[in-house]
Design an enzyme around this catalytic site. Structure first.
Site, PDB file in Angstrom:
ATOM      1  N   LYS A 126      39.331 -46.610 -18.863  1.00 51.54           N
ATOM      2  CA  LYS A 126      39.529 -47.140 -16.828  1.00 51.54           C
ATOM      3  C   LYS A 126      40.095 -47.889 -17.121  1.00 51.54           C
ATOM      4  O   LYS A 126      40.336 -48.541 -17.731  1.00 51.54           O
ATOM      5  CB  LYS A 126      38.000 -47.058 -16.812  1.00 51.54           C
ATOM      6  CG  LYS A 126      38.135 -46.943 -14.930  1.00 51.54           C
ATOM      7  CD  LYS A 126      37.763 -45.439 -14.215  1.00 51.54           C
ATOM      8  CE  LYS A 126      38.234 -45.514 -13.048  1.00 51.54           C
ATOM      9  NZ  LYS A 126      37.240 -44.226 -12.720  1.00 51.54           N
ATOM     10  N   ASP A 166      42.571 -42.023  -9.468  1.00 57.48           N
ATOM     11  CA  ASP A 166      41.035 -42.839  -9.218  1.00 57.48           C
ATOM     12  C   ASP A 166      41.437 -43.350  -7.351  1.00 57.48           C
ATOM     13  O   ASP A 166      42.439 -43.412  -7.072  1.00 57.48           O
ATOM     14  CB  ASP A 166      40.364 -44.050  -9.523  1.00 57.48           C
ATOM     15  CG  ASP A 166      39.289 -44.196  -9.288  1.00 57.48           C
ATOM     16  OD1 ASP A 166      37.662 -43.480  -9.596  1.00 57.48           O
ATOM     17  OD2 ASP A 166      38.858 -45.279  -8.703  1.00 57.48           O
TER      18      ASP A 166
HETATM   19  N1  LIG Z   1      39.224 -38.902  -7.741  1.00 57.95           N
HETATM   20  C1  LIG Z   1      38.446 -38.414  -8.640  1.00 57.95           C
HETATM   21  O1  LIG Z   1      38.320 -37.552  -9.323  1.00 57.95           O
HETATM   22  C2  LIG Z   1      37.637 -39.967  -9.045  1.00 57.95           C
HETATM   23  C3  LIG Z   1      36.977 -40.192  -7.908  1.00 57.95           C
HETATM   24  N2  LIG Z   1      35.458 -40.587  -8.290  1.00 57.95           N
HETATM   25  C4  LIG Z   1      35.169 -42.241  -7.656  1.00 57.95           C
HETATM   26  O2  LIG Z   1      35.060 -41.631  -5.960  1.00 57.95           O
HETATM   27  C5  LIG Z   1      35.174 -42.614  -5.113  1.00 57.95           C
HETATM   28  C6  LIG Z   1      36.286 -42.043  -4.553  1.00 57.95           C
HETATM   29  O3  LIG Z   1      37.677 -42.076  -5.073  1.00 57.95           O
HETATM   30  P1  LIG Z   1      38.894 -41.039  -4.233  1.00 57.95           P
HETATM   31  O4  LIG Z   1      38.456 -40.252  -3.659  1.00 57.95           O
HETATM   32  O5  LIG Z   1      39.650 -40.271  -5.683  1.00 57.95           O
HETATM   33  O6  LIG Z   1      39.411 -41.712  -3.622  1.00 57.95           O
HETATM   34  P2  LIG Z   1      40.836 -42.489  -2.657  1.00 57.95           P
HETATM   35  O7  LIG Z   1      41.755 -43.239  -2.907  1.00 57.95           O
HETATM   36  O8  LIG Z   1      41.391 -41.185  -2.379  1.00 57.95           O
HETATM   37  O9  LIG Z   1      39.845 -42.526  -1.276  1.00 57.95           O
HETATM   38  C7  LIG Z   1      38.835 -43.478  -1.331  1.00 57.95           C
HETATM   39  C8  LIG Z   1      38.156 -42.702  -0.162  1.00 57.95           C
HETATM   40  O10 LIG Z   1      37.148 -44.586  -0.351  1.00 57.95           O
HETATM   41  C9  LIG Z   1      37.166 -45.582   1.354  1.00 57.95           C
HETATM   42  N3  LIG Z   1      37.203 -47.041   0.444  1.00 57.95           N
HETATM   43  C10 LIG Z   1      37.158 -47.326  -0.093  1.00 57.95           C
HETATM   44  N4  LIG Z   1      36.706 -49.310   0.272  1.00 57.95           N
HETATM   45  C11 LIG Z   1      36.295 -48.129   1.036  1.00 57.95           C
HETATM   46  C12 LIG Z   1      35.146 -49.543   1.358  1.00 57.95           C
HETATM   47  N5  LIG Z   1      35.352 -50.795   0.462  1.00 57.95           N
HETATM   48  N6  LIG Z   1      34.420 -48.517   3.002  1.00 57.95           N
HETATM   49  C13 LIG Z   1      34.245 -47.757   2.717  1.00 57.95           C
HETATM   50  N7  LIG Z   1      35.203 -46.801   3.013  1.00 57.95           N
HETATM   51  C14 LIG Z   1      36.519 -47.390   1.411  1.00 57.95           C
HETATM   52  C15 LIG Z   1      39.092 -45.282   1.623  1.00 57.95           C
HETATM   53  O11 LIG Z   1      39.156 -45.658   2.821  1.00 57.95           O
HETATM   54  C16 LIG Z   1      39.264 -43.692   1.308  1.00 57.95           C
HETATM   55  O12 LIG Z   1      38.504 -42.981   1.943  1.00 57.95           O
HETATM   56  C17 LIG Z   1      35.650 -44.002  -5.781  1.00 57.95           C
HETATM   57  O13 LIG Z   1      33.935 -44.454  -6.589  1.00 57.95           O
HETATM   58  C18 LIG Z   1      36.364 -42.822  -7.326  1.00 57.95           C
HETATM   59  O14 LIG Z   1      36.453 -43.754  -8.401  1.00 57.95           O
HETATM   60  C19 LIG Z   1      34.471 -40.358  -9.349  1.00 57.95           C
HETATM   61  C20 LIG Z   1      34.822 -39.300  -9.978  1.00 57.95           C
HETATM   62  C21 LIG Z   1      36.518 -38.580  -9.760  1.00 57.95           C
HETATM   63  O1  LIG Z   2      39.797 -37.491 -14.560  1.00 56.07           O
HETATM   64  C1  LIG Z   2      40.402 -38.029 -15.153  1.00 56.07           C
HETATM   65  O2  LIG Z   2      40.602 -38.604 -16.303  1.00 56.07           O
HETATM   66  C2  LIG Z   2      39.672 -39.312 -14.849  1.00 56.07           C
HETATM   67  C3  LIG Z   2      38.247 -39.397 -13.955  1.00 56.07           C
HETATM   68  C4  LIG Z   2      37.560 -41.149 -12.888  1.00 56.07           C
HETATM   69  O3  LIG Z   2      37.960 -41.631 -13.148  1.00 56.07           O
HETATM   70  C5  LIG Z   2      35.692 -40.406 -13.063  1.00 56.07           C
HETATM   71  O4  LIG Z   2      35.649 -39.602 -13.166  1.00 56.07           O
HETATM   72  O5  LIG Z   2      35.799 -41.561 -12.091  1.00 56.07           O
END
Ligand SMILES: NC(=O)C1=CN([C@@H]2O[C@H](COP(=O)(O)OP(=O)(O)OC[C@H]3O[C@@H](n4cnc5c(N)ncnc54)[C@H](O)[C@@H]3O)[C@@H](O)[C@H]2O)C=CC1
Ligand SMILES: O=C(O)CCC(=O)C(=O)O
Length: 447
Positions: A126, A166
């Site tokens: 990461k 992420d």
């Molecule tokens: N994008 C991906 O493929 C993956 C993402 N994740 C996890 O999913 C979660 C969301 O990631 P994404 O949707 O990709 O990011 P993103 O940047 O698209 O969205 C993040 C969201 O979380 C909100 N957020 C951030 N900090 C916050 C806080 N302190 N309190 C409340 N809301 C908050 C933001 O406003 C936004 O709506 C993270 O924990 C990330 O690590 C897990 C697996 C894969």
């Molecule tokens: O697709 C990837 O390699 C990133 C996914 C990721 O960061 C997660 O699973 O939290």
């Protein structure tokens, strides 16, 4: 057994005492995996878990760039290369002002187990930066991404380490970073995933984490002869994962009531339907606005400033924003309101106290390392397509994603079944993820 676990955690605390999120993630794994190790002779006396909590490599670097007003800005960049026993390091990049070594080590540690669960050959890593994309122009984002890659490029490669998105890193940022990597290396390889479709990206990768989370929850509900149809769903976040979790839940006949961002949440009693979700996608992905603007467009909905959505009555909760966004009291509120299923889209969104409440109430609870693994699994499918120089259809990738989520669910059941027939998905995911990596480490010797 408690003594053994405490002794191990003391060692980890001694070395990482100032890294609370990392310690939290390690503790959850240690509590379930150490008893398993004790019962299995082949893992005894090998210090496998102690080796797994130490990153193989942790890179930290300066990122200097010039903002639109001509000021020089300095940020810190990182890549944590946690474990490569079963494949090249794989995991996202996070751009957020809270990013530090503790957060990235917890995420990289979780990623090792998650990637192992996908059944695909990917190690765990990461990275990211304390850069805050909020309020930056497209040109500033481009200059930052280019500057970030001018250092990161020497540590990654399609057979070494394959980053992705992420929080704060989506298609736009992956594009800028890929462009700089290609220029510096003079090669066109699948070094990043989440690429655009015309330059090596996979169909369904943008949807995969959110869809995968709903597929996982569907598998959990099936164990109770239940489904999403007719259910009320509360979702936190409004980014990539939240948007596509909402889309799939709606498609399966559920009513999505909430979405949130770091400033508060919106509650739409009538349900966030497909048209309203399109508005949110445009608001967040193109206009880069705040979720509060939803109520300007849909005045029947309510906005709750600086609050989280867990007091809203629902059947299913999908935390899809960030770590430690759902605490013990909020877990109790969900349970008291009749929630039967919590499936984590984010990484470690539930605190240990919240998980304790879910287990005590015996409701269905899936930890992110199992339920959000669809994103990285589809990244693995993107890597396969890049190697084959082929693009699979939307239907083909979606079908593979569904199968992978079902396999992960089966692994959790295999290793997490309790004597009373209920399933501890936390124990199941930790042990199933551990076994594959530990076996590879044993085979490769002490390195
Ligand atoms: N994008 C991906 O493929 C993956 C993402 N994740 C996890 O999913 C979660 C969301 O990631 P994404 O949707 O990709 O990011 P993103 O940047 O698209 O969205 C993040 C969201 O979380 C909100 N957020 C951030 N900090 C916050 C806080 N302190 N309190 C409340 N809301 C908050 C933001 O406003 C936004 O709506 C993270 O924990 C990330 O690590 C897990 C697996 C894969
Ligand atoms: O697709 C990837 O390699 C990133 C996914 C990721 O960061 C997660 O699973 O939290």
């Amino acid at each position: 057994m408690e003594d053994k676990i405490e002794a191990f955690l003391d060692l980890v605390r001694e070395r990482n005492g100032h890294e609370p999120e990392f310690l939290q993630a390690v503790q959850e794994v240690a509590e379930t995996v150490i008893p398993y190790i004790a019962e299995h002779e082949i893992y005894n006396g090998k210090n496998i878990l102690l080796r797994m909590v130490e990153p193989e490599r942790l890179i930290s670097f300066r990122v200097s760039w010039v903002d639109d007003s001509g000021e020089i800005q300095v940020n810190r960049g990182y890549r944590v290369q946690m474990n490569s026993a079963i494949g090249p390091y794989k995991g996202g990049l996070r751009f957020h002002p809270t990013v530090n070594a503790s957060i990235l080590k917890f995420l990289a540690f979780e990623q090792v187990f998650k990637n192992s669960l996908t059944t695909l050959p990917m190690g765990g890593g990461k990275g990211g930066s304390d850069f805050d994309p909020k309020g930056k122009s497209d040109n500033e984002i481009m200059r930052f991404c280019h500057a970030f890659m001018t250092e990161l490029y020497r540590h990654i490669g399609h057979n070494t380490d394959v980053p992705a998105g992420d929080i704060g890193v989506g298609a736009r940022e992956i594009g800028f970073m890929f462009g700089m990597y290609k220029k510096l290396n003079n090669t066109f390889t699948g070094v990043l995933t989440g690429k655009g479709q015309s330059w090596g990206g996979s169909l369904i990768r943008p949807e995969a984490t959110g869809y995968g989370n709903v597929y996982f929850a569907e598998n959990m509900l099936k164990t109770k002869d239940d489904s999403f149809n007719g259910k009320k769903v509360v979702i936190s976040g409004s980014g990539n994962v939240a948007q596509f979790a909402a889309e799939k839940a709606i498609e399966l006949g559920a009513t999505v009531l909430t979405l949130s961002d770091s400033s508060g949440y919106i509650y739409d009693e009538d349900g966030i339907d497909t048209e309203k979700l399109q508005f949110v996608m445009d608001l967040k992905n193109n206009k880069r606005g705040r979720i509060s603007e939803y109520v300007d467009k849909y005045p029947n909905a309510k906005y709750f400033k600086e609050e989280r959505p867990w007091s809203v009555k629902c059947d299913i909760a999908l935390p899809c924003a960030t770590q430690n966004e759902l605490n013990g009291e909020e877990a109790k509120a969900l349970i008291d309101n009749g929630c039967i299923c919590v499936s984590e889209g984010a990484n470690m969104p539930s605190t240990p106290e919240a998980i304790h409440e879910f287990h005590k109430a015996k409701i269905l609870f899936a930890p992110g390392k199992a339920s959000n693994a669809g994103g990285v699994a589809t990244s693995g499918l993107e890597m396969s397509q890049n190697s084959l120089r082929l693009s699979w259809t939307r239907e083909e990738v979606d079908a593979r994603l569904k199968d992978i989520m079902e396999d992960i669910h089966d692994s959790c059941v295999e290793y997490g079944k309790n004597d009373d027939g209920t399933i501890d998905y936390v124990r199941g995911a930790n042990i199933a993820g551990f076994v594959k990596v530990a076996d590879a480490m044993l085979a490769q010797g002490v390195i």
